[in-house]
Design a protein around this motif. Structure first.
Motif, PDB file in Angstrom:
ATOM      1  N   LYS A 225       7.478   0.671  -7.907  1.00 42.89           N
ATOM      2  CA  LYS A 225       7.093   0.545  -6.500  1.00 42.89           C
ATOM      3  C   LYS A 225       5.570   0.595  -6.341  1.00 42.89           C
ATOM      4  O   LYS A 225       5.003  -0.117  -5.521  1.00 42.89           O
ATOM      5  CB  LYS A 225       7.747   1.659  -5.678  1.00 42.89           C
ATOM      6  CG  LYS A 225       9.254   1.516  -5.534  1.00 42.89           C
ATOM      7  CD  LYS A 225       9.833   2.626  -4.668  1.00 42.89           C
ATOM      8  CE  LYS A 225      11.336   2.471  -4.512  1.00 42.89           C
ATOM      9  NZ  LYS A 225      11.921   3.576  -3.692  1.00 42.89           N
ATOM     10  N   ARG A 226       4.942   1.452  -7.145  1.00 41.34           N
ATOM     11  CA  ARG A 226       3.478   1.581  -7.055  1.00 41.34           C
ATOM     12  C   ARG A 226       2.789   0.311  -7.509  1.00 41.34           C
ATOM     13  O   ARG A 226       1.819  -0.149  -6.878  1.00 41.34           O
ATOM     14  CB  ARG A 226       3.020   2.772  -7.909  1.00 41.34           C
ATOM     15  CG  ARG A 226       1.508   2.970  -7.940  1.00 41.34           C
ATOM     16  CD  ARG A 226       0.984   3.396  -6.580  1.00 41.34           C
ATOM     17  NE  ARG A 226      -0.465   3.506  -6.581  1.00 41.34           N
ATOM     18  CZ  ARG A 226      -1.296   2.490  -6.354  1.00 41.34           C
ATOM     19  NH1 ARG A 226      -0.812   1.283  -6.072  1.00 41.34           N
ATOM     20  NH2 ARG A 226      -2.596   2.675  -6.386  1.00 41.34           N
TER      21      ARG A 226
ATOM     22  N   VAL B 161       4.109  -2.744  -7.565  1.00 41.78           N
ATOM     23  CA  VAL B 161       4.426  -3.808  -6.600  1.00 41.78           C
ATOM     24  C   VAL B 161       3.503  -3.710  -5.388  1.00 41.78           C
ATOM     25  O   VAL B 161       3.013  -4.724  -4.877  1.00 41.78           O
ATOM     26  CB  VAL B 161       5.904  -3.728  -6.168  1.00 41.78           C
ATOM     27  CG1 VAL B 161       6.161  -4.628  -4.954  1.00 41.78           C
ATOM     28  CG2 VAL B 161       6.814  -4.138  -7.319  1.00 41.78           C
ATOM     29  N   LYS B 162       3.249  -2.499  -4.925  1.00 40.49           N
ATOM     30  CA  LYS B 162       2.342  -2.310  -3.788  1.00 40.49           C
ATOM     31  C   LYS B 162       0.954  -2.838  -4.110  1.00 40.49           C
ATOM     32  O   LYS B 162       0.310  -3.491  -3.272  1.00 40.49           O
ATOM     33  CB  LYS B 162       2.274  -0.822  -3.428  1.00 40.49           C
ATOM     34  CG  LYS B 162       1.405  -0.522  -2.223  1.00 40.49           C
ATOM     35  CD  LYS B 162       1.418   0.971  -1.900  1.00 40.49           C
ATOM     36  CE  LYS B 162       0.526   1.275  -0.701  1.00 40.49           C
ATOM     37  NZ  LYS B 162       0.527   2.730  -0.367  1.00 40.49           N
ATOM     38  N   ALA B 163       0.488  -2.572  -5.335  1.00 41.80           N
ATOM     39  CA  ALA B 163      -0.827  -3.071  -5.746  1.00 41.80           C
ATOM     40  C   ALA B 163      -0.832  -4.597  -5.803  1.00 41.80           C
ATOM     41  O   ALA B 163      -1.803  -5.244  -5.386  1.00 41.80           O
ATOM     42  CB  ALA B 163      -1.197  -2.487  -7.108  1.00 41.80           C
TER      43      ALA B 163
ATOM     44  N   SER C 257      -8.434   7.031  -1.000  1.00 46.46           N
ATOM     45  CA  SER C 257      -7.252   7.362  -1.795  1.00 46.46           C
ATOM     46  C   SER C 257      -7.636   7.836  -3.182  1.00 46.46           C
ATOM     47  O   SER C 257      -7.101   8.823  -3.696  1.00 46.46           O
ATOM     48  CB  SER C 257      -6.337   6.134  -1.895  1.00 46.46           C
ATOM     49  OG  SER C 257      -5.246   6.383  -2.755  1.00 46.46           O
TER      50      SER C 257
ATOM     51  N   ASP D  77      -7.164  -2.248  -7.233  1.00 43.18           N
ATOM     52  CA  ASP D  77      -6.305  -1.068  -7.211  1.00 43.18           C
ATOM     53  C   ASP D  77      -6.287  -0.437  -8.596  1.00 43.18           C
ATOM     54  O   ASP D  77      -6.704  -1.063  -9.578  1.00 43.18           O
ATOM     55  CB  ASP D  77      -4.886  -1.413  -6.764  1.00 43.18           C
ATOM     56  CG  ASP D  77      -4.217  -0.259  -6.022  1.00 43.18           C
ATOM     57  OD1 ASP D  77      -4.580   0.906  -6.281  1.00 43.18           O
ATOM     58  OD2 ASP D  77      -3.335  -0.519  -5.179  1.00 43.18           O
TER      59      ASP D  77
ATOM     60  N   ASN E 247       9.920  -9.187  -9.013  1.00 41.62           N
ATOM     61  CA  ASN E 247       9.380  -9.128  -7.663  1.00 41.62           C
ATOM     62  C   ASN E 247       8.544 -10.337  -7.249  1.00 41.62           C
ATOM     63  O   ASN E 247       8.395 -10.596  -6.054  1.00 41.62           O
ATOM     64  CB  ASN E 247       8.531  -7.860  -7.523  1.00 41.62           C
ATOM     65  CG  ASN E 247       9.341  -6.589  -7.666  1.00 41.62           C
ATOM     66  OD1 ASN E 247       9.961  -6.127  -6.719  1.00 41.62           O
ATOM     67  ND2 ASN E 247       9.350  -6.008  -8.868  1.00 41.62           N
TER      68      ASN E 247
ATOM     69  N   GLU F 238       1.092  -6.643  -4.106  1.00 32.19           N
ATOM     70  CA  GLU F 238       1.157  -7.166  -2.744  1.00 32.19           C
ATOM     71  C   GLU F 238      -0.220  -7.161  -2.098  1.00 32.19           C
ATOM     72  O   GLU F 238      -0.563  -8.044  -1.309  1.00 32.19           O
ATOM     73  CB  GLU F 238       2.138  -6.337  -1.915  1.00 32.19           C
ATOM     74  CG  GLU F 238       3.594  -6.573  -2.309  1.00 32.19           C
ATOM     75  CD  GLU F 238       4.554  -5.638  -1.586  1.00 32.19           C
ATOM     76  OE1 GLU F 238       4.073  -4.609  -1.040  1.00 32.19           O
ATOM     77  OE2 GLU F 238       5.758  -5.921  -1.566  1.00 32.19           O
ATOM     78  N   LYS F 239      -1.010  -6.154  -2.440  1.00 32.59           N
ATOM     79  CA  LYS F 239      -2.387  -6.098  -1.949  1.00 32.59           C
ATOM     80  C   LYS F 239      -3.187  -7.295  -2.483  1.00 32.59           C
ATOM     81  O   LYS F 239      -4.029  -7.861  -1.791  1.00 32.59           O
ATOM     82  CB  LYS F 239      -3.036  -4.791  -2.391  1.00 32.59           C
ATOM     83  CG  LYS F 239      -4.411  -4.536  -1.791  1.00 32.59           C
ATOM     84  CD  LYS F 239      -5.004  -3.249  -2.327  1.00 32.59           C
ATOM     85  CE  LYS F 239      -4.135  -2.060  -1.969  1.00 32.59           C
ATOM     86  NZ  LYS F 239      -4.742  -0.778  -2.434  1.00 32.59           N
TER      87      LYS F 239
ATOM     88  N   LYS G 270      -2.583 -10.392  -0.370  1.00 36.45           N
ATOM     89  CA  LYS G 270      -3.391 -10.400   0.853  1.00 36.45           C
ATOM     90  C   LYS G 270      -4.831 -10.785   0.547  1.00 36.45           C
ATOM     91  O   LYS G 270      -5.459 -11.563   1.261  1.00 36.45           O
ATOM     92  CB  LYS G 270      -3.356  -9.015   1.504  1.00 36.45           C
ATOM     93  CG  LYS G 270      -1.995  -8.623   2.030  1.00 36.45           C
ATOM     94  CD  LYS G 270      -2.038  -7.229   2.653  1.00 36.45           C
ATOM     95  CE  LYS G 270      -0.665  -6.812   3.150  1.00 36.45           C
ATOM     96  NZ  LYS G 270      -0.682  -5.442   3.743  1.00 36.45           N
TER      97      LYS G 270
END
Length: 257
Positions: free
Chosen positions: A106-107, A109-111, A134, A97, A23, A113-114, A117
């Motif tokens: 997926k979880r 990758v989301k972290a 959360s 995270d 990724n 991506e954060k 940012k």
């Protein structure tokens, strides 16, 4: 993005690397370490990396010990762990995270991506209300299954989670074994479902691909061949109960929690 990977389980380390490679091919894992001692040394030179991916339970204790000695740490940390009870405490150590094992791609990758940012914005504060909410909703108040409905002959039976010695899978079926009596029952859950969602990780541990044990039924641990561990339970088992080699360090940490 330059990363420091702190993970003492080879399979988990390999999975994290593969997820990053698929990724984020331009990212680089600068170093992969396995102990608090090594983490302390790397935290003295944080300019060498942009982010830390860190397990909490390491062979020589909790990674929080190393972070507590580096109060001026400014780079983000993503904690990756099998234990949800440390979620709120992670905020004391630059947590961006908190990802639970077994790792969902997926979880993670989301972290990550954060983290992109965060890096691009040059944020000075990691804490955000969305993440806090959360964690409060998903971890602090999480409840676990208290009993299991099973069938015995033409009648249904409830077995309390406290009275279960272990679970195991065989020929595509999942069984629970009752403490003391060694009576086994078929249940409608896979070991993966039990491990990830239904069982309290403080009391139950998956020692290998086919078995989850209850800590309260464990009475003895002995060295076994190829670096593994053999377990003796209060409830009689038909087969040897052996901790897989790649889980030995994490199992020891779990026992010692």
């Amino acid at each position: 993005m330059r990363l420091l990977l702190v993970e003492d389980e080879p399979l988990a380390q390999q999975r994290i690397r593969s997820i990053i490679g698929r990724n984020f091919p331009d990212w680089e894992v600068i170093d992969a370490i396995q102990s608090i001692k090594s983490l302390k040394e790397h935290l003295k030179n944080t300019g060498n990396f942009d982010m830390i991916l860190c397990d909490i339970h390491l062979a020589d204790g909790l990674s929080f010990r190393a972070f507590s000695e580096s109060p001026e740490l400014s780079i983000p940390v993503i904690f990756i762990t099998a234990y949800d009870q440390y979620a709120l405490r992670s905020f004391d150590h630059n947590c961006l995270d908190y990802v639970l094992k077994p790792i969902d791609e997926k979880r993670l990758v989301k972290a990550l991506e954060k983290a992109v940012k965060y890096h691009d914005q040059g944020s000075k504060s990691i804490l955000n209300q969305e993440l806090i909410d959360s964690l409060l909703n998903n971890y602090k108040s999480k409840s676990y299954k208290k009993r299991f409905l099973t069938k015995m002959g033409n009648r249904y039976v409830f077995i309390s989670a406290e009275n279960i010695a272990y679970f195991y899978s065989e020929d595509g079926l999942t069984y629970l074994v009752e403490s003391g009596s060694s009576t086994r029952y078929i249940i409608d859950h896979s070991l993966s479902e039990l491990e990830s969602d239904l069982l309290d990780p403080l009391k139950f541990y998956r020692i290998n691909r086919s078995m989850i044990i209850h800590l309260d039924d464990l009475i003895e641990i002995k060295p076994y061949v190829n670096g593994r561990l053999a377990l003796s339970m209060n409830t009689k088992a038909e087969a040897n109960l052996v901790v897989a080699r790649e889980r030995v360090n994490e199992f020891k940490n779990w026992i010692n929690q």
